[in-house]
Design a protein around this motif. Structure first.
Motif, PDB file in Angstrom:
ATOM      1  N   GLY A   1       0.776  -1.235   0.000  1.00 30.34           N
ATOM      2  CA  GLY A   1       0.000   0.000   0.000  1.00 30.34           C
ATOM      3  C   GLY A   1       0.805   1.282   0.000  1.00 30.34           C
ATOM      4  N   GLN A   2       2.027   1.236  -0.554  1.00 29.73           N
ATOM      5  CA  GLN A   2       2.824   2.457  -0.676  1.00 29.73           C
ATOM      6  C   GLN A   2       2.990   2.774  -2.165  1.00 29.73           C
ATOM      7  OE1 GLN A   2       4.515   3.858   2.156  1.00 29.73           O
ATOM      8  NE2 GLN A   2       3.851   2.280   3.576  1.00 29.73           N
ATOM      9  N   ASN A   3       3.001   4.068  -2.469  1.00 28.42           N
ATOM     10  CA  ASN A   3       3.364   4.498  -3.820  1.00 28.42           C
ATOM     11  C   ASN A   3       4.881   4.631  -3.865  1.00 28.42           C
ATOM     12  OD1 ASN A   3       0.741   4.836  -5.123  1.00 28.42           O
ATOM     13  ND2 ASN A   3       0.427   6.400  -3.547  1.00 28.42           N
ATOM     14  N   VAL A   4       5.497   3.903  -4.791  1.00 24.63           N
ATOM     15  CA  VAL A   4       6.954   3.782  -4.758  1.00 24.63           C
ATOM     16  C   VAL A   4       7.584   4.219  -6.089  1.00 24.63           C
ATOM     17  CG1 VAL A   4       8.878   2.197  -4.346  1.00 24.63           C
ATOM     18  CG2 VAL A   4       6.701   1.808  -3.192  1.00 24.63           C
ATOM     19  N   ALA A   5       8.670   4.986  -5.969  1.00 18.04           N
ATOM     20  CA  ALA A   5       9.469   5.354  -7.156  1.00 18.04           C
ATOM     21  C   ALA A   5      10.818   4.669  -7.064  1.00 18.04           C
ATOM     22  CB  ALA A   5       9.657   6.860  -7.213  1.00 18.04           C
TER      23      ALA A   5
ATOM     24  N   VAL B   1       5.588   0.605 -13.943  1.00 18.99           N
ATOM     25  CA  VAL B   1       5.997  -0.803 -14.057  1.00 18.99           C
ATOM     26  C   VAL B   1       4.787  -1.691 -14.346  1.00 18.99           C
ATOM     27  CG1 VAL B   1       6.966  -2.758 -12.786  1.00 18.99           C
ATOM     28  CG2 VAL B   1       8.038  -0.489 -12.597  1.00 18.99           C
ATOM     29  N   ARG B   2       3.678  -1.438 -13.697  1.00 20.77           N
ATOM     30  CA  ARG B   2       2.530  -2.360 -13.809  1.00 20.77           C
ATOM     31  C   ARG B   2       1.807  -2.296 -15.146  1.00 20.77           C
ATOM     32  NH1 ARG B   2       2.258  -1.521  -8.103  1.00 20.77           N
ATOM     33  NH2 ARG B   2       2.509  -3.516  -7.038  1.00 20.77           N
ATOM     34  N   THR B   3       2.063  -1.249 -15.919  1.00 20.65           N
ATOM     35  CA  THR B   3       1.460  -1.236 -17.261  1.00 20.65           C
ATOM     36  C   THR B   3       2.496  -1.499 -18.347  1.00 20.65           C
ATOM     37  OG1 THR B   3       1.734   1.167 -17.394  1.00 20.65           O
ATOM     38  CG2 THR B   3      -0.413   0.353 -16.662  1.00 20.65           C
ATOM     39  N   GLU B   4       3.770  -1.183 -18.060  1.00 16.91           N
ATOM     40  CA  GLU B   4       4.774  -1.287 -19.133  1.00 16.91           C
ATOM     41  C   GLU B   4       5.618  -2.551 -19.076  1.00 16.91           C
ATOM     42  OE1 GLU B   4       6.954   2.255 -20.231  1.00 16.91           O
ATOM     43  OE2 GLU B   4       5.589   3.461 -19.028  1.00 16.91           O
ATOM     44  N   THR B   5       5.512  -3.310 -18.000  1.00 14.86           N
ATOM     45  CA  THR B   5       6.352  -4.507 -17.910  1.00 14.86           C
ATOM     46  C   THR B   5       5.973  -5.540 -18.979  1.00 14.86           C
ATOM     47  OG1 THR B   5       7.140  -6.269 -16.452  1.00 14.86           O
ATOM     48  CG2 THR B   5       4.834  -5.615 -16.188  1.00 14.86           C
ATOM     49  N   ASN B   6       6.984  -6.246 -19.458  1.00 20.29           N
ATOM     50  CA  ASN B   6       6.733  -7.317 -20.423  1.00 20.29           C
ATOM     51  C   ASN B   6       6.493  -8.649 -19.724  1.00 20.29           C
ATOM     52  OD1 ASN B   6       8.822  -5.289 -21.785  1.00 20.29           O
ATOM     53  ND2 ASN B   6       7.438  -6.112 -23.318  1.00 20.29           N
TER      54      ASN B   6
ATOM     55  N   PRO C   1      -3.947  -0.448  -7.219  1.00 26.40           N
ATOM     56  CA  PRO C   1      -4.161   0.903  -6.681  1.00 26.40           C
ATOM     57  C   PRO C   1      -2.885   1.670  -6.329  1.00 26.40           C
ATOM     58  CG  PRO C   1      -4.750  -0.774  -5.053  1.00 26.40           C
ATOM     59  CD  PRO C   1      -4.463  -1.491  -6.321  1.00 26.40           C
ATOM     60  N   TYR C   2      -1.768   0.990  -6.161  1.00 24.41           N
ATOM     61  CA  TYR C   2      -0.550   1.694  -5.738  1.00 24.41           C
ATOM     62  C   TYR C   2       0.492   1.707  -6.848  1.00 24.41           C
ATOM     63  CZ  TYR C   2      -2.943   1.547  -1.375  1.00 24.41           C
ATOM     64  OH  TYR C   2      -3.898   1.705  -0.433  1.00 24.41           O
ATOM     65  N   ARG C   3       1.147   2.832  -6.970  1.00 26.11           N
ATOM     66  CA  ARG C   3       2.064   3.031  -8.089  1.00 26.11           C
ATOM     67  C   ARG C   3       3.453   2.484  -7.825  1.00 26.11           C
ATOM     68  NH1 ARG C   3       2.570   8.879  -9.567  1.00 26.11           N
ATOM     69  NH2 ARG C   3       2.130   9.225  -7.375  1.00 26.11           N
ATOM     70  N   LEU C   4       4.028   1.891  -8.835  1.00 26.85           N
ATOM     71  CA  LEU C   4       5.428   1.453  -8.809  1.00 26.85           C
ATOM     72  C   LEU C   4       6.021   2.009 -10.107  1.00 26.85           C
ATOM     73  CD1 LEU C   4       7.725  -0.246  -7.589  1.00 26.85           C
ATOM     74  CD2 LEU C   4       6.783  -2.237  -8.767  1.00 26.85           C
ATOM     75  N   VAL C   5       6.879   3.013  -9.948  1.00 22.02           N
ATOM     76  CA  VAL C   5       7.300   3.799 -11.116  1.00 22.02           C
ATOM     77  C   VAL C   5       8.824   3.812 -11.236  1.00 22.02           C
ATOM     78  CG1 VAL C   5       7.257   6.106 -12.139  1.00 22.02           C
ATOM     79  CG2 VAL C   5       5.232   5.233 -10.958  1.00 22.02           C
ATOM     80  N   LEU C   6       9.299   3.514 -12.428  1.00 22.48           N
ATOM     81  CA  LEU C   6      10.746   3.500 -12.692  1.00 22.48           C
ATOM     82  C   LEU C   6      11.171   4.764 -13.438  1.00 22.48           C
ATOM     83  CD1 LEU C   6      13.528   2.020 -12.983  1.00 22.48           C
ATOM     84  CD2 LEU C   6      12.650   1.139 -15.154  1.00 22.48           C
ATOM     85  N   PHE C   7      12.244   5.380 -12.938  1.00 21.76           N
ATOM     86  CA  PHE C   7      12.894   6.500 -13.639  1.00 21.76           C
ATOM     87  C   PHE C   7      14.241   5.967 -14.141  1.00 21.76           C
ATOM     88  CE2 PHE C   7      10.408  10.286 -12.297  1.00 21.76           C
ATOM     89  CZ  PHE C   7       9.564   9.696 -11.373  1.00 21.76           C
ATOM     90  N   PRO C   8      14.332   5.618 -15.423  1.00 23.76           N
ATOM     91  CA  PRO C   8      15.590   5.022 -15.911  1.00 23.76           C
ATOM     92  C   PRO C   8      16.650   6.077 -16.223  1.00 23.76           C
ATOM     93  CG  PRO C   8      13.974   5.082 -17.672  1.00 23.76           C
ATOM     94  CD  PRO C   8      13.310   5.708 -16.477  1.00 23.76           C
TER      95      PRO C   8
END
Ligand code: ADP
Ligand code: MG
Length: 305
Positions: free
Chosen positions: A29-33, A79-84, A94-101
């Motif tokens: 339940g954390q939004n994570v970058a 990550v949850r929409t772009e992962t292969n 509901p919680y974001r997991l976002v990568l900044f490459p």
């Protein structure tokens, strides 16, 4: 909360462990970058199976070009929409997991100036506003990346922010000595932090160590006897003593991860589905979950022995 993942050596398990902790936190339940500050080798896209950015982004809109002011914005990847990886995909989570490459071919910074540090402050302030937890996966050793974030964290805008420093090391003699050097040695975390204006006592209080890929010493039928086992036990005890004398003892250890066969073969996020399929070990997931709790639960983080 900002979490800085460091290690003196490469190949310690810094990125794999950090990305798995990040994933576990997002499940809780954390939004994570996740910011890839390993500028010389920006491969964290591969950890999350986002193939397009597996060696950094080819689109010139990554962290290198943001920090050097080539671009005014930085692109991020959900990550949850772009992962292969099909099983990791969860567009409605509901919680974001976002990568900044980083940028593909970006390279290490050879010098650190005020402009670079100022951009980093802006980036970290924005992440702190948008996410509950932001991981910054730094280049190994006494790197420019380490100097940039230490400089940034000394800025007044970031003074009220909770910052935690994780130092990853393998459970070997060389790695224990190296981890001590990174924190306490010349041009290490504390010395560089002091030069940037940090209170080194407070900085040290925000540092914890993580032992990675630690071989199991559990006895089971047929295992745990004989000269080889006796030797391994003695080595393990010697390493415990070495860790203590190098200020990497239990009181400053956040936790450890077991040797995991899946991770020996492939850098990835371990899913509950991998455990259910009997491919990955439950112990490994438990270790990542415990690390996630220890990192974000103040009582566990502050525990004193
Ligand atoms: N618990 C573990 N058990 C086995 N192998 C591991 C474990 N953790 C990490 N590894 C492996 O060790 C290697 C180095 O890990 P990585 O995270 O890339 O290190 P770093 O970021 O410190 O350079 C990778 O191949 C990774 O999959
Ligand atoms: Mg790495």
């Amino acid at each position: 909360m900002l979490v800085f993942s460091t290690s003196d050596k490469g190949g310690t398990g810094r990125s794999v462990t950090s990305s798995n902790i990040a994933y576990r936190l997002s499940l809780k339940g954390q939004n994570v970058a996740y910011l890839d500050f390993d500028f010389g080798s920006p491969t964290s896209g591969a950890l999350f199976d986002i193939n397009r950015v597996d060696r950094g982004t080819p689109d010139k809109d990554g962290l290198h070009n943001y920090l050097t002011s080539v671009n005014s914005t930085v692109n991020s990847h959900n990550v949850r929409t772009e992962t292969n990886r099909e099983e990791l995909r969860a567009p409605r989570h509901p919680y974001r997991l976002v990568l900044f490459p980083g940028d593909r071919g970006g390279g290490e910074f050879t010098s650190v100036d005020d402009k670079l540090v100022k951009r980093c402050v802006e980036l970290l302030v924005t992440c702190e506003q948008e996410f509950d937890v932001t991981f910054v996966d730094l280049s190994a050793g006494r790197s420019a990346a380490l100097e940039i974030v230490l400089g940034a964290m000394a800025a007044p805008q970031l003074a009220p922010v909770v910052a935690r420093w994780l130092v990853f090391h393998r459970w070997t003699r060389q790695h224990i000595l190296a981890a001590n050097g990174l924190v306490h040695g010349p041009n290490g975390l504390l010395e560089t932090g002091g030069r940037c204006g940090h209170d080194t006592g407070r900085l040290l209080e925000s540092v914890r160590f993580i032992r990675t890929a630690v071989p199991s010493m559990k006895e089971s039928p047929g295992v745990g006897r004989g000269p080889q086992w006796a030797w391994l036990r003695r080595q393990n005890e010697a390493l415990e003593t070495l860790a203590k004398t190098n200020r990497l003892g239990f009181s400053v250890m956040l936790g450890k991860t077991p040797m995991e066969p899946v991770l020996q073969w492939r850098e990835q996020v371990i899913l509950d589905a991998d455990v259910a399929a009997k491919i990955a070990n439950q112990e490994t997931v438990d270790a990542f979950t415990e690390l996630a709790t220890g990192l974000t639960d103040d009582a566990t983080w502050e525990r004193v022995y």
